[in-house]
Design a protein around this motif. Sequence first.
Motif, PDB file in Angstrom:
ATOM      1  N   GLN A 155       0.831  -1.198   0.000  1.00 16.85           N
ATOM      2  CA  GLN A 155       0.000   0.000   0.000  1.00 16.85           C
ATOM      3  C   GLN A 155       0.871   1.255   0.000  1.00 16.85           C
ATOM      4  O   GLN A 155       1.992   1.236   0.505  1.00 16.85           O
ATOM      5  N   PHE A 156       0.319   2.331  -0.566  1.00 19.72           N
ATOM      6  CA  PHE A 156       0.960   3.645  -0.497  1.00 19.72           C
ATOM      7  C   PHE A 156      -0.134   4.655  -0.210  1.00 19.72           C
ATOM      8  O   PHE A 156      -1.134   4.721  -0.926  1.00 19.72           O
ATOM      9  N   ARG A 157       0.040   5.451   0.853  1.00 12.41           N
ATOM     10  CA  ARG A 157      -1.044   6.306   1.351  1.00 12.41           C
ATOM     11  C   ARG A 157      -0.841   7.752   0.915  1.00 12.41           C
ATOM     12  O   ARG A 157       0.247   8.314   1.047  1.00 12.41           O
ATOM     13  N   LEU A 158      -1.919   8.326   0.382  1.00 11.39           N
ATOM     14  CA  LEU A 158      -1.919   9.686  -0.149  1.00 11.39           C
ATOM     15  C   LEU A 158      -3.013  10.500   0.523  1.00 11.39           C
ATOM     16  O   LEU A 158      -3.664  10.028   1.465  1.00 11.39           O
ATOM     17  N   VAL A 159      -3.228  11.703   0.024  1.00  4.38           N
ATOM     18  CA  VAL A 159      -4.267  12.570   0.575  1.00  4.38           C
ATOM     19  C   VAL A 159      -5.636  12.039   0.149  1.00  4.38           C
ATOM     20  O   VAL A 159      -5.898  11.841  -1.046  1.00  4.38           O
ATOM     21  N   GLU A 160      -6.511  11.792   1.099  1.00  4.58           N
ATOM     22  CA  GLU A 160      -7.837  11.281   0.800  1.00  4.58           C
ATOM     23  C   GLU A 160      -8.668  12.358   0.120  1.00  4.58           C
ATOM     24  O   GLU A 160      -8.627  13.527   0.488  1.00  4.58           O
ATOM     25  N   GLY A 161      -9.426  11.952  -0.899  1.00  4.93           N
ATOM     26  CA  GLY A 161     -10.333  12.866  -1.584  1.00  4.93           C
ATOM     27  C   GLY A 161      -9.840  13.355  -2.927  1.00  4.93           C
ATOM     28  O   GLY A 161     -10.630  13.747  -3.771  1.00  4.93           O
ATOM     29  N   CYS A 162      -8.534  13.345  -3.150  1.00 10.46           N
ATOM     30  CA  CYS A 162      -7.991  13.758  -4.449  1.00 10.46           C
ATOM     31  C   CYS A 162      -8.079  12.583  -5.426  1.00 10.46           C
ATOM     32  O   CYS A 162      -8.050  11.420  -5.020  1.00 10.46           O
ATOM     33  N   ILE A 203       2.340   7.194  -9.788  1.00  7.38           N
ATOM     34  CA  ILE A 203       1.035   7.709  -9.381  1.00  7.38           C
ATOM     35  C   ILE A 203       0.898   9.146  -9.868  1.00  7.38           C
ATOM     36  O   ILE A 203       1.809   9.962  -9.676  1.00  7.38           O
ATOM     37  N   LEU A 204      -0.213   9.460 -10.490  1.00  7.56           N
ATOM     38  CA  LEU A 204      -0.514  10.809 -10.967  1.00  7.56           C
ATOM     39  C   LEU A 204      -1.777  11.312 -10.292  1.00  7.56           C
ATOM     40  O   LEU A 204      -2.733  10.549 -10.117  1.00  7.56           O
ATOM     41  N   SER A 227       0.298  16.143  -8.794  1.00  5.18           N
ATOM     42  CA  SER A 227       1.322  15.365  -8.110  1.00  5.18           C
ATOM     43  C   SER A 227       1.793  14.183  -8.943  1.00  5.18           C
ATOM     44  O   SER A 227       1.007  13.536  -9.644  1.00  5.18           O
ATOM     45  N   PHE A 228       3.079  13.905  -8.861  1.00  6.84           N
ATOM     46  CA  PHE A 228       3.715  12.753  -9.488  1.00  6.84           C
ATOM     47  C   PHE A 228       4.518  12.029  -8.412  1.00  6.84           C
ATOM     48  O   PHE A 228       5.401  12.622  -7.780  1.00  6.84           O
ATOM     49  N   HIS A 238       7.140  14.951  -7.511  1.00  7.98           N
ATOM     50  CA  HIS A 238       7.159  16.224  -8.242  1.00  7.98           C
ATOM     51  C   HIS A 238       5.728  16.729  -8.321  1.00  7.98           C
ATOM     52  O   HIS A 238       4.773  15.947  -8.280  1.00  7.98           O
ATOM     53  N   ASN A 239       5.584  18.041  -8.447  1.00  9.24           N
ATOM     54  CA  ASN A 239       4.298  18.619  -8.816  1.00  9.24           C
ATOM     55  C   ASN A 239       4.480  19.205 -10.212  1.00  9.24           C
ATOM     56  O   ASN A 239       5.153  20.212 -10.381  1.00  9.24           O
TER      57      ASN A 239
END
Length: 450
Positions: A393-400, A415-416, A421-422, A441-442
Amino acid sequence: MTTVSSFSSPPWPNPNPNPNSDPSTSANPQPEEDKDPPVSLSSGLPPIRTISYNIDGEQHTDAASQPHTAPASVPAHGRTLIPSFHNPNSSSSSSPVSLHHVSFNQDNGCFACGINQGFRIYNCDPFREIFRRDFENGGGVGIVEMLFRCNILALVGGGSQPQYPLNKVMIWDDHQGRCIGELSFRNEVRGVRLRRDRIIVVLEQKIFVYNFTDLKLLQQIETFGNPKGLCEVSQASGNFVLVCLGLRKGQVRVEHYASKRTKFILAHDSRIACFGLSQDGNMLATASNKGTLVRIFNTHDATLLHEVRRGADRAEIYSLSFSPTAEWLAVSSDKGTIHVFSVTAVDNPDHNTPGSPSNSPRALIKGSPSSSPRALIKGVIPKYFTSVWSLAQFRLVEGCQYIAAFGHQKNTVVILGLDGSFYRCKFDPKTGGEMTQLEYHNFMKPDDSF
């Protein structure tokens, strides 16, 4: 191939536009007669006719009857799509950049962005911007579909000030710096898919398949209401497989063009939210609008190979992506976690508990599911407790909104996000658990990276 758009889906339409139609009799619709003569154009692909192709009886206009010049709003930049560099500060518009669309190309080596003033192309490994088109009038692009790394792209307008009508697919040749063809429809285009020999256009309740060399219409397919533009095609030469929605809720349709066979798979009881096709077209992953389970099917005989669990709560699935060898499956959703499932490893029921997703079991996809010890206790305890959970698993900001695909480096995931975000991260194929972030990167803010 995986895409994500910032535009919200409209209310669901009539799910079956032709309630009297029989799927078994509509498997091989007859193509319409195409009588327009081809016009030879110079590009990196075989000659493409420059036409406005209106379906359902609308007038056909052949651009051979008048000189076809590049739109005045499109400036000429260079000769090639890759490689080419552009100064980010030389944008023709000073307005803030907003992202409408992001998608990987067919081998996940590049990705394309549709923005409010044009489009941009990026390389994934190493990460860098390799090309951009900023239209002088700031016209927005809502869909950008690449064809591997060649000079041909398919564009559809988008945003508050679209560069092109939303009901047209523009075929852009960057060697010529202009559109060399267009496909026009009565309704808004929801998606486009490209192969080296085909162009597939997705409308809300219909799909059109064209020959790439002369834009001849080969097939029309009626579908269940499809505001997301769901459609996938295989990329293996000589094995053209197309997957789209069927005519019923929860049903997918698989077209095998080499063998001239059509398969219908009732994948879920509720609406299909997302599906992904392996590059060879042999395996199909599907998720419903509940977003808790992902099912993997054999596209040749429509058998269910296995079922894996993303989580217990409802979620909107944004992408399902197989690795090039179909050994792994990546899943992204609005919960902000990227999950990686093993598709070929041996099942391990000792670790099959929802309380320890970092040591989740791996699914036995190939072979008989009944050979697994886990299959022996199905029906004895609740299905939730016998579910196959993700390996990593890799956790990111929820909702995006994020989409994920496998990188060219071994055991990596790219992941894009629609926030620009990249991410590149790596997973351990043996121990699993939390993935390691390798890069960020952004791409909308080049200075924001580490």
